[in-house]
Design a protein around this motif. Structure first.
Motif, PDB file in Angstrom:
ATOM      1  N   PRO A   4       0.803  -1.229   0.000  1.00  0.00           N
ATOM      2  CA  PRO A   4       0.000   0.000   0.000  1.00  0.00           C
ATOM      3  C   PRO A   4       0.837   1.280   0.000  1.00  0.00           C
ATOM      4  CG  PRO A   4      -0.066  -1.041   2.158  1.00  0.00           C
ATOM      5  CD  PRO A   4       0.647  -1.991   1.230  1.00  0.00           C
ATOM      6  N   TYR A   5       2.112   1.172   0.333  1.00  0.00           N
ATOM      7  CA  TYR A   5       2.990   2.341   0.373  1.00  0.00           C
ATOM      8  C   TYR A   5       3.816   2.494  -0.902  1.00  0.00           C
ATOM      9  CZ  TYR A   5       1.846   1.908   5.290  1.00  0.00           C
ATOM     10  OH  TYR A   5       1.177   1.797   6.475  1.00  0.00           O
ATOM     11  N   SER A   6       3.722   1.543  -1.794  1.00  0.00           N
ATOM     12  CA  SER A   6       4.587   1.504  -2.978  1.00  0.00           C
ATOM     13  C   SER A   6       4.458   2.753  -3.844  1.00  0.00           C
ATOM     14  CB  SER A   6       4.273   0.253  -3.797  1.00  0.00           C
ATOM     15  OG  SER A   6       5.070   0.203  -4.940  1.00  0.00           O
ATOM     16  N   ASP A   7       3.244   3.144  -4.197  1.00  0.00           N
ATOM     17  CA  ASP A   7       3.065   4.313  -5.070  1.00  0.00           C
ATOM     18  C   ASP A   7       3.631   5.576  -4.429  1.00  0.00           C
ATOM     19  OD1 ASP A   7       1.847   2.598  -6.835  1.00  0.00           O
ATOM     20  OD2 ASP A   7      -0.186   3.301  -6.412  1.00  0.00           O
ATOM     21  N   ALA A   8       3.337   5.760  -3.163  1.00  0.00           N
ATOM     22  CA  ALA A   8       3.839   6.951  -2.459  1.00  0.00           C
ATOM     23  C   ALA A   8       5.366   6.924  -2.391  1.00  0.00           C
ATOM     24  CB  ALA A   8       3.245   7.034  -1.061  1.00  0.00           C
ATOM     25  N   LEU A   9       5.935   5.759  -2.131  1.00  0.00           N
ATOM     26  CA  LEU A   9       7.389   5.653  -2.058  1.00  0.00           C
ATOM     27  C   LEU A   9       8.029   5.947  -3.409  1.00  0.00           C
ATOM     28  CD1 LEU A   9       9.902   5.009  -0.420  1.00  0.00           C
ATOM     29  CD2 LEU A   9       9.557   2.589  -0.977  1.00  0.00           C
ATOM     30  N   HIS A  10       7.446   5.435  -4.476  1.00  0.00           N
ATOM     31  CA  HIS A  10       7.963   5.724  -5.813  1.00  0.00           C
ATOM     32  C   HIS A  10       7.944   7.231  -6.082  1.00  0.00           C
ATOM     33  CE1 HIS A  10       7.265   1.405  -6.655  1.00  0.00           C
ATOM     34  NE2 HIS A  10       8.292   1.570  -7.456  1.00  0.00           N
TER      35      HIS A  10
END
Length: 104
Positions: free
Chosen positions: A14-20
């Protein structure tokens, strides 16, 4: 060093997009700093003449960072990794990214 996409080993992170997006922002900041430094160095005619080859490395690093930023933005925007990598314009970077995904 290349800009391989970060991914969770199973399922959707769930954090992948924000981290990218955050990493893309960090790379943008590095690219901008490199551009400013290159402008200062190129402004010194003696330095620019003496170190032309080394200054070309700045240009490559700026392009490399820009490609990584664009790749991360595409992945964060929902594009699958293979399609996103296909848009990387630096051939050597694209090859390393494809090789990294094939190794997994």
């Amino acid at each position: 060093m290349s800009c391989v996409s970060l991914a969770a080993s199973s399922g959707h992170d769930p954090y992948s997009d924000a981290l990218h997006r955050v990493i893309a922002g960090e790379l943008r900041e590095m690219r901008d700093t490199l551009e400013k430094l290159a402008e200062v160095l190129v402004g010194d005619e003696h330095f620019a003449t003496a170190y032309l080859e080394q200054l070309q490395s700045f240009d490559y690093l700026i392009q490399h960072a820009d490609e990584c930023v664009n790749l991360l933005d595409r992945v964060a925007g929902g594009q699958d990794s293979l399609t996103a990598i296909g848009h990387v314009r630096l051939g050597a970077v694209q090859e390393r990214l494809r090789a990294a995904l094939q190794a997994n």
